[in-house]
Design an enzyme around this catalytic site. Structure first.
Site, mmCIF file in Angstrom:
data_model
loop_
_atom_site.group_PDB
_atom_site.id
_atom_site.type_symbol
_atom_site.label_atom_id
_atom_site.label_comp_id
_atom_site.label_asym_id
_atom_site.label_seq_id
_atom_site.Cartn_x
_atom_site.Cartn_y
_atom_site.Cartn_z
ATOM 1 N N HIS A 258 -3.986 6.829 1.315
ATOM 2 C CA HIS A 258 -4.166 5.511 0.689
ATOM 3 C C HIS A 258 -5.545 5.012 1.079
ATOM 4 C CE1 HIS A 258 -4.145 1.326 -0.071
ATOM 5 N NE2 HIS A 258 -3.991 0.996 1.200
ATOM 6 N N ASN B 213 -9.993 -1.175 -1.944
ATOM 7 C CA ASN B 213 -8.577 -0.900 -1.673
ATOM 8 C C ASN B 213 -7.756 -1.467 -2.834
ATOM 9 O OD1 ASN B 213 -5.892 -1.123 -0.813
ATOM 10 N ND2 ASN B 213 -6.423 -1.640 1.307
ATOM 11 N N CYS C 50 0.823 -1.226 0.000
ATOM 12 C CA CYS C 50 0.000 0.000 0.000
ATOM 13 C C CYS C 50 0.851 1.267 0.000
ATOM 14 C CB CYS C 50 -0.928 0.005 1.203
ATOM 15 S SG CYS C 50 -2.054 -1.391 1.164
HETATM 16 N N1 ACO Z 1 -18.945 -10.285 5.854
HETATM 17 C C1 ACO Z 1 -19.624 -10.627 6.970
HETATM 18 N N2 ACO Z 1 -18.990 -10.959 8.116
HETATM 19 C C2 ACO Z 1 -17.647 -10.945 8.114
HETATM 20 C C3 ACO Z 1 -16.894 -10.586 6.977
HETATM 21 C C4 ACO Z 1 -17.605 -10.261 5.818
HETATM 22 N N3 ACO Z 1 -16.988 -9.890 4.674
HETATM 23 N N4 ACO Z 1 -15.587 -10.650 7.277
HETATM 24 C C5 ACO Z 1 -15.501 -11.025 8.561
HETATM 25 N N5 ACO Z 1 -16.740 -11.211 9.069
HETATM 26 C C6 ACO Z 1 -17.121 -11.597 10.421
HETATM 27 C C7 ACO Z 1 -16.019 -12.285 11.151
HETATM 28 O O1 ACO Z 1 -15.998 -13.660 10.862
HETATM 29 C C8 ACO Z 1 -16.380 -11.993 12.588
HETATM 30 O O2 ACO Z 1 -17.397 -12.888 12.973
HETATM 31 P P1 ACO Z 1 -17.440 -13.492 14.478
HETATM 32 O O3 ACO Z 1 -17.568 -12.287 15.363
HETATM 33 O O4 ACO Z 1 -18.621 -14.370 14.438
HETATM 34 O O5 ACO Z 1 -16.122 -14.191 14.647
HETATM 35 C C9 ACO Z 1 -16.995 -10.605 12.535
HETATM 36 O O6 ACO Z 1 -17.383 -10.406 11.180
HETATM 37 C C10 ACO Z 1 -16.038 -9.507 12.952
HETATM 38 O O7 ACO Z 1 -14.802 -9.699 12.262
HETATM 39 P P2 ACO Z 1 -13.587 -8.759 12.501
HETATM 40 O O8 ACO Z 1 -12.456 -9.203 11.636
HETATM 41 O O9 ACO Z 1 -13.322 -8.649 13.964
HETATM 42 O O10 ACO Z 1 -14.163 -7.380 11.974
HETATM 43 P P3 ACO Z 1 -13.556 -5.951 12.090
HETATM 44 O O11 ACO Z 1 -14.537 -5.088 12.762
HETATM 45 O O12 ACO Z 1 -12.163 -5.959 12.580
HETATM 46 O O13 ACO Z 1 -13.511 -5.488 10.561
HETATM 47 C C11 ACO Z 1 -11.908 -5.204 8.821
HETATM 48 C C12 ACO Z 1 -12.697 -6.183 9.649
HETATM 49 C C13 ACO Z 1 -12.868 -4.411 7.954
HETATM 50 C C14 ACO Z 1 -10.971 -5.992 7.904
HETATM 51 C C15 ACO Z 1 -11.124 -4.247 9.711
HETATM 52 O O14 ACO Z 1 -10.405 -4.955 10.678
HETATM 53 C C16 ACO Z 1 -10.155 -3.386 8.942
HETATM 54 O O15 ACO Z 1 -10.531 -2.562 8.156
HETATM 55 N N6 ACO Z 1 -8.855 -3.535 9.193
HETATM 56 C C17 ACO Z 1 -7.849 -2.750 8.508
HETATM 57 C C18 ACO Z 1 -7.651 -3.299 7.175
HETATM 58 C C19 ACO Z 1 -6.825 -2.349 6.400
HETATM 59 O O16 ACO Z 1 -6.915 -1.165 6.497
HETATM 60 N N7 ACO Z 1 -5.964 -2.834 5.605
HETATM 61 C C20 ACO Z 1 -5.217 -1.873 4.879
HETATM 62 C C21 ACO Z 1 -4.003 -2.284 4.570
HETATM 63 S S1 ACO Z 1 -4.172 -3.344 3.234
HETATM 64 C C22 ACO Z 1 -2.612 -3.494 2.627
HETATM 65 O O17 ACO Z 1 -1.720 -2.870 3.024
HETATM 66 C C23 ACO Z 1 -2.372 -4.542 1.602
#
Ligand code: ACO
Length: 336
Positions: free
Chosen positions: A263, A293, A116
């Protein structure tokens, strides 16, 4: 004597195939509400089989637009810098493919592997070569074909819904006007977090046939892994730090920012930064809602769109900032 570099032309390309959250819900257990609430993403573009696109090809499409807008002949390009985490081939890199596809006689081509942060790392490389006078014109591309390597089943939903395909390009050239151009770039990495956001295989350590034998059905690490919440927490901290670092280096304050182009990792991260710095809506550009992204392509796509929409004018102070796998993070301050 040190020269200064400036961005002379910008372009972007995204595949025509729009994939909505609704479309994804037909492939995996997910829904529009979850994706929108957590990431702000409504749709993304995916390469479609047969549409003729690849990481390098999309990069070339974006580059052609940037070259035309820069009014710089392809044969005057002294260096190609290509940032991607999803190259067409394990080797050689996409840079040499671009050189061939653009029919540039011969020139150095360098691939940058900083995910990224790749575009800002590439911008810094281009800037240094122009500053020293070694090169005058540099073609910088960020391009990603994520859809070719995502787990589109429920197992991969935490990662797959976030990423999209596309490419952005910038032509950098020596600035004639004193003060106009790249003011500074700031690069960082902290490898202890490398495996918190990574694609471990196929690699020289994880060879596919061996993996399939060891793990006939599951846990094959050739899909990206992301520790989402851990990445999120580190991202908001490092984004803030590296923006402040860029401003301080140039004697600027947050209020001096005409446009912050973060980003496009997650709309929630951008909104957190905007609130923390008390930036107005018109001071921050986001388009993750449409493209997801796109990693190394996200900043040049956003920068191009902002410029096309007339949101960037001569003399504006533009701040680019990124955080991603590595972890790596970076910023650039530009006097447009
Ligand atoms: N749809 C529905 N449910 C989902 C999905 C989905 N697509 N993905 C995960 N869940 C579920 C999980 O299984 C979990 O269920 P559980 O509670 O029964 O176990 C629940 O949703 C919560 O999952 P979390 O992973 O804890 O969700 P979170 O609130 O952390 O959101 C996310 C996930 C959006 C990925 C967030 O953590 C995030 O944005 N992180 C940063 C990612 C980022 O910015 N990356 C950028 C860098 S990318 C790069 O550099 C290549």
């Amino acid at each position: 004597m040190l020269y200064q570099s400036k961005i002379a032309g910008l372009g972007y390309y995204v595949p025509e195939n729009v994939v909505t959250n609704e479309d994804l819900s037909k492939l995996m257990d997910t829904n529009d509400e979850w994706i929108t609430e957590r990431t702000g993403i409504k749709e993304r573009r995916h390469i479609k089989e047969g549409d003729g696109n690849s990481t390098a090809i999309m990069g070339v499409k974006a580059a052609k637009i940037a070259l035309e807008r820069a009014n710089i002949d392809k044969d005057d390009i002294d260096l190609i810098v290509f940032a991607t985490l999803s190259p067409d081939y394990y080797f050689p890199g996409c840079g040499v493919q671009v050189q061939e596809m653009l029919d540039i006689k011969t020139c150095p081509a360098l691939d940058v592997r900083n995910q990224c942060s790749g575009f800002i790392y590439g911008l810094s490389v281009a800037d240094q070569f122009i500053k020293t006078g070694m090169y005058k014109n540099v073609l910088l591309i960020g391009s990603e074909n994520h859809s070719g390597g995502l787990d589109m089943t429920t197992r991969g939903r935490g990662v797959s819904v976030i990423f999209g395909d596309g490419a952005g390009a910038a032509v950098l050239t020596r600035s004639n006007h004193n003060g106009q151009g790249i003011l500074s770039t700031h690069l960082h990495s902290e490898g202890k977090h490398a495996l918190e956001l990574a694609l471990k295989g196929p690699s020289t350590m994880h060879w596919v046939p061996e993996l399939i034998e060891e793990n006939p059905q599951e846990d094959i690490p050739y899909f990206p892994y992301m520790n989402g919440q851990y990445v999120f927490k580190n991202a908001v901290k490092r984004f803030s730090e590296v923006i402040i670092e860029g401003l301080q280096e140039n004697g600027l304050e947050v209020a001096d920012i005409d446009m912050l182009i973060p980003h496009q990792a997650n709309l929630r991260i951008s909104q957190f930064i905007q609130q923390k710095f008390k930036l107005k809506d018109e001071q921050v550009f986001n388009n993750i809602q449409k493209y997801g992204n796109t990693t190394a392509a996200s900043i040049p796509i956003a920068l191009t769109e902002a410029w096309e929409q007339g949101k960037i004018k001569d003399g504006d102070k533009i701040v680019l900032a990124a955080f991603g796998s590595g972890f790596t993070w970076a910023s650039a301050v530009i006097n447009w």
